[in-house]
Every structure is written in C-alpha cells, then in structure tokens.
Write a protein that holds these residues in place. Structure first.
Motif, PDB file in Angstrom:
ATOM      1  N   MET A   1      60.341   2.168  15.098  1.00 23.00           N
ATOM      2  CA  MET A   1      60.423   1.246  13.941  1.00 23.00           C
ATOM      3  C   MET A   1      60.635   2.036  12.646  1.00 23.00           C
ATOM      4  O   MET A   1      59.970   3.042  12.412  1.00 23.00           O
ATOM      5  CB  MET A   1      59.121   0.417  13.840  1.00 23.00           C
ATOM      6  N   ASN A   2      61.567   1.604  11.861  1.00 25.94           N
ATOM      7  CA  ASN A   2      61.816   2.138  10.514  1.00 25.94           C
ATOM      8  C   ASN A   2      60.486   2.276   9.749  1.00 25.94           C
ATOM      9  O   ASN A   2      59.732   1.307   9.655  1.00 25.94           O
ATOM     10  CB  ASN A   2      62.742   1.144   9.819  1.00 25.94           C
ATOM     11  N   PRO A   3      60.198   3.482   9.224  1.00 26.28           N
ATOM     12  CA  PRO A   3      58.908   3.678   8.536  1.00 26.28           C
ATOM     13  C   PRO A   3      58.711   2.714   7.369  1.00 26.28           C
ATOM     14  O   PRO A   3      57.581   2.283   7.108  1.00 26.28           O
ATOM     15  CB  PRO A   3      59.000   5.119   8.017  1.00 26.28           C
ATOM     16  N   ILE A   4      59.774   2.377   6.686  1.00 27.96           N
ATOM     17  CA  ILE A   4      59.626   1.455   5.555  1.00 27.96           C
ATOM     18  C   ILE A   4      59.291   0.062   6.054  1.00 27.96           C
ATOM     19  O   ILE A   4      58.474  -0.641   5.469  1.00 27.96           O
ATOM     20  CB  ILE A   4      60.901   1.444   4.689  1.00 27.96           C
ATOM     21  N   GLU A   5      59.898  -0.325   7.164  1.00 26.85           N
ATOM     22  CA  GLU A   5      59.559  -1.618   7.756  1.00 26.85           C
ATOM     23  C   GLU A   5      58.097  -1.611   8.213  1.00 26.85           C
ATOM     24  O   GLU A   5      57.366  -2.575   8.002  1.00 26.85           O
ATOM     25  CB  GLU A   5      60.477  -1.913   8.950  1.00 26.85           C
ATOM     26  N   GLU A   6      57.703  -0.512   8.816  1.00 28.26           N
ATOM     27  CA  GLU A   6      56.318  -0.395   9.260  1.00 28.26           C
ATOM     28  C   GLU A   6      55.373  -0.494   8.065  1.00 28.26           C
ATOM     29  O   GLU A   6      54.355  -1.185   8.114  1.00 28.26           O
ATOM     30  CB  GLU A   6      56.127   0.938   9.987  1.00 28.26           C
ATOM     31  N   LEU A   7      55.738   0.177   6.987  1.00 30.41           N
ATOM     32  CA  LEU A   7      54.926   0.127   5.775  1.00 30.41           C
ATOM     33  C   LEU A   7      54.841  -1.294   5.230  1.00 30.41           C
ATOM     34  O   LEU A   7      53.769  -1.768   4.842  1.00 30.41           O
ATOM     35  CB  LEU A   7      55.531   1.060   4.719  1.00 30.41           C
ATOM     36  N   ARG A   8      55.974  -1.976   5.248  1.00 33.47           N
ATOM     37  CA  ARG A   8      56.018  -3.355   4.754  1.00 33.47           C
ATOM     38  C   ARG A   8      55.027  -4.230   5.517  1.00 33.47           C
ATOM     39  O   ARG A   8      54.218  -4.944   4.923  1.00 33.47           O
ATOM     40  CB  ARG A   8      57.444  -3.892   4.930  1.00 33.47           C
ATOM     41  N   TYR A   9      55.062  -4.155   6.837  1.00 35.35           N
ATOM     42  CA  TYR A   9      54.169  -4.998   7.622  1.00 35.35           C
ATOM     43  C   TYR A   9      52.724  -4.522   7.526  1.00 35.35           C
ATOM     44  O   TYR A   9      51.796  -5.316   7.576  1.00 35.35           O
ATOM     45  CB  TYR A   9      54.631  -5.056   9.075  1.00 35.35           C
ATOM     46  N   LEU A  10      52.531  -3.213   7.394  1.00 37.90           N
ATOM     47  CA  LEU A  10      51.157  -2.696   7.279  1.00 37.90           C
ATOM     48  C   LEU A  10      50.506  -3.144   5.978  1.00 37.90           C
ATOM     49  O   LEU A  10      49.303  -3.416   5.937  1.00 37.90           O
ATOM     50  CB  LEU A  10      51.167  -1.168   7.367  1.00 37.90           C
ATOM     51  N   ILE A  11      51.295  -3.204   4.923  1.00 38.25           N
ATOM     52  CA  ILE A  11      50.737  -3.673   3.652  1.00 38.25           C
ATOM     53  C   ILE A  11      50.329  -5.128   3.773  1.00 38.25           C
ATOM     54  O   ILE A  11      49.246  -5.527   3.335  1.00 38.25           O
ATOM     55  CB  ILE A  11      51.747  -3.466   2.504  1.00 38.25           C
ATOM     56  N   LEU A  12      51.165  -5.917   4.410  1.00 42.54           N
ATOM     57  CA  LEU A  12      50.793  -7.315   4.643  1.00 42.54           C
ATOM     58  C   LEU A  12      49.547  -7.397   5.525  1.00 42.54           C
ATOM     59  O   LEU A  12      48.603  -8.128   5.229  1.00 42.54           O
ATOM     60  CB  LEU A  12      51.966  -8.058   5.301  1.00 42.54           C
ATOM     61  N   ALA A  13      49.542  -6.595   6.602  1.00 46.16           N
ATOM     62  CA  ALA A  13      48.423  -6.640   7.541  1.00 46.16           C
ATOM     63  C   ALA A  13      47.123  -6.193   6.875  1.00 46.16           C
ATOM     64  O   ALA A  13      46.077  -6.830   7.034  1.00 46.16           O
ATOM     65  CB  ALA A  13      48.732  -5.763   8.752  1.00 46.16           C
ATOM     66  N   ALA A  14      47.198  -5.105   6.112  1.00 46.95           N
ATOM     67  CA  ALA A  14      45.995  -4.594   5.456  1.00 46.95           C
ATOM     68  C   ALA A  14      45.469  -5.602   4.442  1.00 46.95           C
ATOM     69  O   ALA A  14      44.256  -5.805   4.311  1.00 46.95           O
ATOM     70  CB  ALA A  14      46.291  -3.259   4.776  1.00 46.95           C
ATOM     71  N   GLN A  15      46.376  -6.236   3.737  1.00 46.53           N
ATOM     72  CA  GLN A  15      45.952  -7.243   2.762  1.00 46.53           C
ATOM     73  C   GLN A  15      45.240  -8.386   3.482  1.00 46.53           C
ATOM     74  O   GLN A  15      44.165  -8.814   3.068  1.00 46.53           O
ATOM     75  CB  GLN A  15      47.187  -7.751   1.998  1.00 46.53           C
ATOM     76  N   ARG A  16      45.830  -8.848   4.574  1.00 45.15           N
ATOM     77  CA  ARG A  16      45.237  -9.960   5.316  1.00 45.15           C
ATOM     78  C   ARG A  16      43.870  -9.581   5.904  1.00 45.15           C
ATOM     79  O   ARG A  16      42.904 -10.343   5.805  1.00 45.15           O
ATOM     80  CB  ARG A  16      46.162 -10.385   6.451  1.00 45.15           C
ATOM     81  N   GLU A  17      43.785  -8.425   6.515  1.00 46.99           N
ATOM     82  CA  GLU A  17      42.527  -8.051   7.169  1.00 46.99           C
ATOM     83  C   GLU A  17      41.441  -7.788   6.132  1.00 46.99           C
ATOM     84  O   GLU A  17      40.283  -8.165   6.327  1.00 46.99           O
ATOM     85  CB  GLU A  17      42.729  -6.833   8.068  1.00 46.99           C
ATOM     86  N   GLY A  18      41.824  -7.129   5.040  1.00 40.18           N
ATOM     87  CA  GLY A  18      40.855  -6.907   3.976  1.00 40.18           C
ATOM     88  C   GLY A  18      40.358  -8.226   3.409  1.00 40.18           C
ATOM     89  O   GLY A  18      39.164  -8.409   3.179  1.00 40.18           O
ATOM     90  N   SER A  19      41.281  -9.130   3.228  1.00 44.14           N
ATOM     91  CA  SER A  19      40.921 -10.441   2.702  1.00 44.14           C
ATOM     92  C   SER A  19      39.992 -11.176   3.659  1.00 44.14           C
ATOM     93  O   SER A  19      39.026 -11.821   3.239  1.00 44.14           O
ATOM     94  CB  SER A  19      42.196 -11.249   2.462  1.00 44.14           C
ATOM     95  N   ARG A  20      40.281 -11.059   4.953  1.00 43.98           N
ATOM     96  CA  ARG A  20      39.432 -11.717   5.950  1.00 43.98           C
ATOM     97  C   ARG A  20      38.015 -11.156   5.894  1.00 43.98           C
ATOM     98  O   ARG A  20      37.041 -11.903   5.913  1.00 43.98           O
ATOM     99  CB  ARG A  20      40.034 -11.494   7.348  1.00 43.98           C
ATOM    100  N   THR A  21      37.919  -9.836   5.820  1.00 42.68           N
ATOM    101  CA  THR A  21      36.600  -9.200   5.742  1.00 42.68           C
ATOM    102  C   THR A  21      35.856  -9.647   4.488  1.00 42.68           C
ATOM    103  O   THR A  21      34.686 -10.024   4.537  1.00 42.68           O
ATOM    104  CB  THR A  21      36.755  -7.669   5.727  1.00 42.68           C
ATOM    105  N   PHE A  22      36.554  -9.611   3.364  1.00 42.07           N
ATOM    106  CA  PHE A  22      35.908  -9.952   2.102  1.00 42.07           C
ATOM    107  C   PHE A  22      35.529 -11.438   2.067  1.00 42.07           C
ATOM    108  O   PHE A  22      34.467 -11.799   1.545  1.00 42.07           O
ATOM    109  CB  PHE A  22      36.839  -9.600   0.936  1.00 42.07           C
TER     110      PHE A  22
END
Lengths: 157, 157
Positions: A1-22
DNA sequence: CTAAAATCAATGACATATCATTGATTACAC
DNA sequence: GTGTAATCAATGATATGTCATTGATTTTAG
C-alpha cells in the motif's frame, strides 16, 4: 500500500479510535467529545459569541449553532444577547458547565497520561511539525493556532 | 499546550482538512468520501456481504447498512441475497459503480501526488508506526490490516 | 432432532458535520 | 444620512457515525 494512502487511513483510524476511547471516558459526565471541546474553550476564553466559539473549535468549522443550542438546553451554557451588538450572542458557562469543564480537564489529563509511555522516545516534535504543515492556514489549523496564542493571555487557560 | 494534547487536536484537524480537500476532489463524481471508500473496497474485494464490507472500512465500524443502502439507490451497488446464507446479502458493483471506482483511483493518485513533495524528507515512517500503535487490535486498525493483507490475494487490488 | 445461542441486516434514536439560505442587525461608502 | 455590503445566528437539507434493538436465519450443543 502507498505510504501516503496508509497515512491517510491511519489518521482517520487514529482519530476514530482516540475519539472512541475519549467518549468512553466522558460517559460518566454525559457529554460528547464535541461538547467537551466547547466547554473547555468557554472555560478558557468566556465570554464568547457563537462565531468566536466556532473559530476556536477544531471539531466543527462554521458556527456551531446546534451544538451550542443543545448545551444551552442541557443547562451547561448561558446565552444572552450581546449588549454592544444585538446580532451577537454572549455565551458563558453556567455553574454546571464550569463544574463539568473542570472534570473534563481531569479526564483529559488522565487520558494524556495513559498515552505518555507509548509516545516515550518517539519524535513527537517532528510529528507535530508534520501535521501542522497539513493544517496551517486552514480553518481547523487557525482554530488551534488561536487557542495556542490565547493561552498566555487568558486568566483561566 | 501539552504536546500530547496538541497531537490529539492535530490528528483531528489533519483528518478534517484532508477530508475536506478530498471531498472537493470527489465533487465532480457526486460522491462522498465514505462512499468512495466503499466503492474502492468493493472494487478490490467484491462480492462481499454487508458485514464484510464493514470489517474492511475505516470510515465506519459496524455494519454500514444505510451507507450502502444509499449507494444501492444511487445505482452504484447491486444487492442480492446470498445463495448460501439467506441472512447475508451479496454486494457487488454495477457498471456505474465500477466506472466510479476507477475514477476514484485516479483522483486518489492525484491527491497522493500533491502530498508527496510536502512529505519529502519528513519522518512519515515514524508517524505511520506511531499511529499503528494507536489503532492496532481496534476495529479500524483491523480493517486496515485486513485490507493490507488482502492486497496480494485479490485479482483487482 | 430441537432448543438455545450466535449471526446478520435493518432500523430507531441521537449527535454530529457540512453547505446553503434566510432574516435581522451593523458597518461602510458616498 | 442613506443605500449597499458585510456580519451574525438560526435553520433546512443531506450524509455521516455510533449504539441499541429487532426479527429472520443459521449454528451448535445435547
């Protein structure tokens, strides 16, 4: 997977998971993450008009009429007309809102504390710098920059 | 501002601004970012049941009934009952859906291309690594890991 | 085989997010 | 001073997101 694409989805994922925890941490207060951001902004900078709150929020661009409206209904925020400009409203915290804001601070600090060991030894400064490039000059970047700039000035921040 | 707090808001801000930019790029296709993720997932892995789509999405956890439902209405996705398990639905792309997916690929590559020079020389790998720690084992992390793992297997990926 | 548990999709309920429009009020150009 | 432009808050419209519940179907324990 293109690293930038991976970064794009990871930022979304991290935001979602952090939000869920908080969100889970906020549950005892009966508040959402957006509501908690509004309370913190008002705690640090009240009184503010609706548009000024909007300019300090990352969670929502534009004027957060409905978000604030629900918080007025919930007795967290007091809303009156501005004495100098009747287009504007003056938003400030109620006792209940102030109490909640203080509790939110504790929850946030606990949350940040759990993340500290994970970030130990990581180039956090570089990462912050990288992310700033992506948001600088844009609405959410301006909001965050404004909050950082205002920190020194305010009595509550 | 606490660096962790700054990081927290920067991740939210970067997600929002990136989404805003990508939404603008998708406008000619009349698609939202969530819809584009569904189309790309189906393009790479169809046919899938609703729950399988959900397991591969970062944009939404759980079963994306309504998201997919709107796309069926829009003629992008074909939905039939699974022949082996009548609880499940078989989702696959229509001609229109496949055409859109291909155009999305181009738009994504253009988007990633504009980001490449900005990220040049930055610790992208470190950021990816750090974000993985935050999402590993959680729903969105599993989705992304599954997509990465499936990449080699599929005929379309 | 059959009763209980698990799975799956749909839907209700609620709170965001985003964009556009509207109506009231103020600022400004002249 | 007055007409026009700009500002502000509210609201309509649309699409997410999240959690819980429901009803149909399949799996599984015995």
């Amino acid at each position: 997977m293109n690293p930038i694409e991976e970064l794009r989805y990871l930022i979304l994922a991290a935001q979602r998971e952090g939000s869920r925890t908080f969100t889970e941490l906020l549950k005892p207060l009966g508040l959402t993450t957006s509501q908690s951001e509004v309370l913190r902004v008002l705690y640090d900078h009240e009184p503010l008009s609706l548009i000024e709150v909007g300019q300090l929020l990352v969670c929502e661009t534009g004027s957060p009429s409905r978000l604030v409206g629900r918080m007025v209904e919930a007795g967290l925020i007091e809303q009156r007309q501005s004495p100098v400009d009747s287009r504007k409203v003056q938003l400030s915290l109620t006792e209940k809102g102030r109490d909640s804001a203080i509790k939110i601070k504790d929850i946030e600090n606990h949350f940040y504390g759990t993340l500290t060991p994970i970030l130990e030894g990581r180039p956090v400064k570089d990462l912050i710098e990288l992310l700033w490039i992506q948001v600088k000059g844009k609405p959410t970047g301006k909001a965050l920059a404004l909050r950082k700039a205002k920190q020194g000035e305010s009595s509550n921040a």
